[in-house]
Design an enzyme around this catalytic site. Sequence first.
Site, short mmCIF file in Angstrom:
data_model
loop_
_atom_site.label_atom_id
_atom_site.label_comp_id
_atom_site.label_asym_id
_atom_site.label_seq_id
_atom_site.Cartn_x
_atom_site.Cartn_y
_atom_site.Cartn_z
N LEU A 55 1.05 1.40 -4.75
CA LEU A 55 0.78 0.31 -3.40
C LEU A 55 1.07 -1.16 -4.38
O LEU A 55 0.79 -0.96 -5.60
CB LEU A 55 -0.58 0.65 -3.75
CG LEU A 55 -0.76 1.76 -3.01
CD1 LEU A 55 -2.62 1.54 -2.92
CD2 LEU A 55 -1.37 1.05 -1.43
N ASP A 56 1.38 -2.13 -3.37
CA ASP A 56 1.61 -3.24 -4.11
C ASP A 56 0.29 -3.78 -4.65
O ASP A 56 -1.31 -3.04 -4.57
CB ASP A 56 1.73 -4.40 -2.66
CG ASP A 56 3.44 -4.04 -2.73
OD1 ASP A 56 4.45 -3.36 -3.43
OD2 ASP A 56 3.29 -4.77 -0.57
N PRO A 57 0.51 -4.32 -5.50
CA PRO A 57 -0.63 -5.49 -6.27
C PRO A 57 -1.72 -6.19 -5.13
O PRO A 57 -3.09 -6.05 -5.63
CB PRO A 57 -0.68 -6.48 -6.78
CG PRO A 57 1.19 -5.93 -7.20
CD PRO A 57 1.75 -5.25 -6.35
#
EC number: 5.4.99.25
Length: 338
Positions: A55-57
């Site tokens: 998951l992206d930050p």
Amino acid sequence: MASPNNPRERRPRTVFRRLDGILLLDKPQGLSSNQALQRVRHLFRAEKGGHTGSLDPLATGLLPVCFGEATKIAGGLLGARKAYETVARLGVVTDTDDADGQVLRERPVPPLTIDAIDAALKTFSGRIQQRPPIYSALKRGGEPLYLKARRGETIEMEPREVEVHAFDLLNAADLLDGQLENGASPNLRLHVECGSGTYVRSLVRDLGELLGCGAHVAQLRRLWVDPFREPRMWTLAALEELREQAGERVLDACLLPIEAGMTSWPEVRVNAAQAQRLGRGQGLRGPYPPRGLQVAILDEQGRGLGLGDVDAEGGLHPARLFRWAAFTGGHIDTPHCP
């Protein structure tokens, strides 16, 4: 001697232990998936850990974390179907296709109707060609693309086929009621269900172009990942509090058994003698269904033994077995969530 001014030196060293199971983590915003993984790995003192899809930050939500022998099924979970809720901000394009990036350009948002938005969303359903973001963890020459992009290198991204099961409008209230203040960009709240390798950032970027104004992801939350359709997720804060107040044994009860992650594979059951044979690396004569597919191997009591492959003749062959597969009468204590 440790320096009192260096908190890293003052922190006690984690003594890791053998631990098997699956944690359904609610990843917080601002951490990378690997940073979140390392936090919970140290919290549980797990010798071995891995997550099942980054998951992206910017993103929050479900990040399944596999400890110990569960890492052997993590690769299969990477390709699972996933669902997200996202907020698309119209009229603003960024270099990362999300709110963490630098603004590249701004454009006015044309008058839009619900019918026009729905029609645009439908063009992204099914098997489509998608160009991944240049700021992504995809690798080229053994290096993540986001590192190349940060250095300013020119990156040409080839479209690739992905599958989008659903791309639906949930809310467009501020776009339609005309009550935006101070020139704020309107938002669309969207629901996405997609297969492996699909980038929600790319979907939102391309939707914005189709609508004639550009767009980027302002918020992103992963709702579920197969086979965890109704997940009981744990936040880092809740886990840390549980560890501090109730102790490690209660913390371990937050883990799901490995078998909970094996339900996406067709099931094959074997007896103790067959399990021992598989554990020695030997195959079993069939016929075992389904032929030509990978299967979850369980013993007669339903305990997972690992993954196997069924050949065209129906023979069963070990692929990735758990350490206890060759032993009968043994017991591996994998705690369950309360």
